[in-house]
Motif scaffolding. Sequence first.
Motif, PDB file in Angstrom:
ATOM      1  N   ARG A   1       0.823  -1.213   0.000  1.00 41.13           N
ATOM      2  CA  ARG A   1       0.000   0.000   0.000  1.00 41.13           C
ATOM      3  C   ARG A   1       0.860   1.268   0.000  1.00 41.13           C
ATOM      4  NH1 ARG A   1      -2.125  -4.213   2.293  1.00 41.13           N
ATOM      5  NH2 ARG A   1      -4.398  -4.534   2.492  1.00 41.13           N
ATOM      6  N   ARG A   2       2.111   1.166  -0.454  1.00 46.23           N
ATOM      7  CA  ARG A   2       3.061   2.272  -0.338  1.00 46.23           C
ATOM      8  C   ARG A   2       2.674   3.516  -1.132  1.00 46.23           C
ATOM      9  NH1 ARG A   2       4.981  -1.737  -3.452  1.00 46.23           N
ATOM     10  NH2 ARG A   2       5.824  -1.290  -5.536  1.00 46.23           N
ATOM     11  N   SER A   3       1.719   3.417  -2.044  1.00 41.62           N
ATOM     12  CA  SER A   3       1.241   4.612  -2.743  1.00 41.62           C
ATOM     13  C   SER A   3       0.432   5.518  -1.805  1.00 41.62           C
ATOM     14  CB  SER A   3       0.376   4.213  -3.952  1.00 41.62           C
ATOM     15  OG  SER A   3      -0.736   3.435  -3.534  1.00 41.62           O
ATOM     16  N   ASP A   4      -0.019   4.962  -0.699  1.00 43.53           N
ATOM     17  CA  ASP A   4      -0.740   5.721   0.325  1.00 43.53           C
ATOM     18  C   ASP A   4       0.273   6.347   1.281  1.00 43.53           C
ATOM     19  OD1 ASP A   4      -2.554   6.631   2.269  1.00 43.53           O
ATOM     20  OD2 ASP A   4      -2.476   4.701   3.310  1.00 43.53           O
ATOM     21  N   PRO A   5       0.230   7.676   1.508  1.00 43.90           N
ATOM     22  CA  PRO A   5       1.214   8.333   2.385  1.00 43.90           C
ATOM     23  C   PRO A   5       1.285   7.739   3.789  1.00 43.90           C
ATOM     24  CG  PRO A   5      -0.029   9.972   1.150  1.00 43.90           C
ATOM     25  CD  PRO A   5      -0.695   8.647   0.892  1.00 43.90           C
ATOM     26  N   LEU A   6       0.137   7.386   4.362  1.00 37.84           N
ATOM     27  CA  LEU A   6       0.139   6.802   5.699  1.00 37.84           C
ATOM     28  C   LEU A   6       0.873   5.477   5.709  1.00 37.84           C
ATOM     29  CD1 LEU A   6      -0.722   6.603   8.653  1.00 37.84           C
ATOM     30  CD2 LEU A   6      -2.923   5.683   7.883  1.00 37.84           C
ATOM     31  N   ALA A   7       0.559   4.612   4.765  1.00 39.73           N
ATOM     32  CA  ALA A   7       1.189   3.294   4.707  1.00 39.73           C
ATOM     33  C   ALA A   7       2.692   3.410   4.467  1.00 39.73           C
ATOM     34  CB  ALA A   7       0.543   2.455   3.609  1.00 39.73           C
ATOM     35  N   LEU A   8       3.106   4.309   3.585  1.00 42.29           N
ATOM     36  CA  LEU A   8       4.534   4.472   3.312  1.00 42.29           C
ATOM     37  C   LEU A   8       5.260   5.009   4.537  1.00 42.29           C
ATOM     38  CD1 LEU A   8       6.983   4.455   1.510  1.00 42.29           C
ATOM     39  CD2 LEU A   8       6.271   6.665   0.566  1.00 42.29           C
ATOM     40  N   GLY A   9       4.654   5.989   5.212  1.00 39.28           N
ATOM     41  CA  GLY A   9       5.276   6.523   6.412  1.00 39.28           C
ATOM     42  C   GLY A   9       5.442   5.470   7.489  1.00 39.28           C
ATOM     43  N   LEU A  10       4.449   4.611   7.651  1.00 36.55           N
ATOM     44  CA  LEU A  10       4.526   3.557   8.660  1.00 36.55           C
ATOM     45  C   LEU A  10       5.496   2.456   8.246  1.00 36.55           C
ATOM     46  CD1 LEU A  10       0.747   3.328   9.588  1.00 36.55           C
ATOM     47  CD2 LEU A  10       2.584   4.248  11.012  1.00 36.55           C
ATOM     48  N   PHE A  11       5.511   2.127   6.956  1.00 37.90           N
ATOM     49  CA  PHE A  11       6.468   1.129   6.454  1.00 37.90           C
ATOM     50  C   PHE A  11       7.901   1.578   6.736  1.00 37.90           C
ATOM     51  CE2 PHE A  11       9.406   0.214   2.951  1.00 37.90           C
ATOM     52  CZ  PHE A  11       9.497  -1.171   3.045  1.00 37.90           C
ATOM     53  N   ALA A  12       8.193   2.838   6.402  1.00 41.32           N
ATOM     54  CA  ALA A  12       9.545   3.351   6.602  1.00 41.32           C
ATOM     55  C   ALA A  12       9.885   3.463   8.083  1.00 41.32           C
ATOM     56  CB  ALA A  12       9.678   4.707   5.920  1.00 41.32           C
TER      57      ALA A  12
END
Length: 435
Positions: free
Chosen positions: A382-393
């Motif tokens: 879901r990395r295209s979603d800012p929330l998901a990318l922020g949490l992934f990183a």
Amino acid sequence: MKLSALKYTVLSWTSGLTMVILLLMPFHAFLTVWGSTLVGHYTALRLWKEALLMLCIVGVMYLIATDHKIRSHTMSRRLVWLILAYMLLNIVWGFLAYNEHQITAKALGYGLIVNLRFLAFFLVTWAIALRLGRLRSNWQRLLYGPAAIVVAFAIIQVLFLTPRFLEHFGYSMYTILPFQYVNNNSSFLRAQSTLRGANPLGAYLIIPITAMTVLLLSKARQWKHVVFYVASLLALFFTFSRGAWIGLVLSVLAVLCVQRRSFIIRHIYWIATVALILVVCMGVGLRQNSQLENVVLHTETGSNVPITSNEAHASALRSGLHDLKHDPLGSGPGTAGPASVYNNKPRIAENYFIQIGQETGWLGLAMFLLINAGVCYLLWLRRSDPLALGLFASLIGLTFINLLSHAWADDTLAYVWWGLAGIAMVSATKIRKDA
């Protein structure tokens, strides 16, 4: 499909409680200590969010039983069943240890709470977000609003307030220490803001800073975002938490590798050169500057501290690895980590993953690592979603911190990150608009 009145009421109340938890967790330590000066019962006050979580769990269990969408999108997931199996393992191992008189009742209770609460909250927010868009549409307010207050107070605390200021609100050696120094050197006051200490504050700040990094790299950035970013970095610096500094670097690099991968590849030579120069300059500076020695290495020539934090970390790690080798089945939740202080023999490994191995053995450790990997993979998808990318990183940086401390045992960090992760499991394009 239109929701029944009862079902919508349960959804609304449960989502409201989760939002209360997310909004108040950054102030949990401050509010409970201050509240205990007014009404007493410090330990009971600390359990307010677990009481709300239990109400949320009851509501979600009702929703799973009555709502096909929630049931089909959660109970069909292998990750959900893995989490439930891990919870069951903790409970069984814990009561076996208690039955064999290896732990006290208080250590068992605290151990189970610390190990399982954030996973339960993750499942709760995931289930609610499937039906209501309220959590999804308000995630920035839930994250940045409290973080802005925490950051502002951290900076004010270091620059303008006296070290003993928090004593006015009940901070003491019996609750939470009102101040922390690097190596007991009063020249290096560490910011702790409204959290339990400097290291928990540093770990917590990785979440909003990493999420803001994603936002700043997009076209939606505004001047207030830049102000928040700079202030957050300053607050993080004032924690003097080396683990948090490195964790943030890892998290930001992860964001850059995803959003600016082509730029990184084209300039990898110059980036590596600059990094090497910084390392060399820091190494030279450390030999000639006692301030850098304190800030970076947390050591100081001539210090009166009998054992440095580096030596304590190394000793605790060796002891934890020895336990893993000689007790592959684990000795039960509450026998290691922060909960073990309620036993006759505390075991603090300074590593959350080793703690899980000490408590639940190799099996429990493998299950917990798989849970982390599963959540990380779903966030990556879901990395295209800012929330998901922020949490992934940020998970990358926080995993590093958990190799150096019991970070997931901290109330604020665990509830905020895993609660937001549950929300991020639901794509923003698939949820119903919540009027």
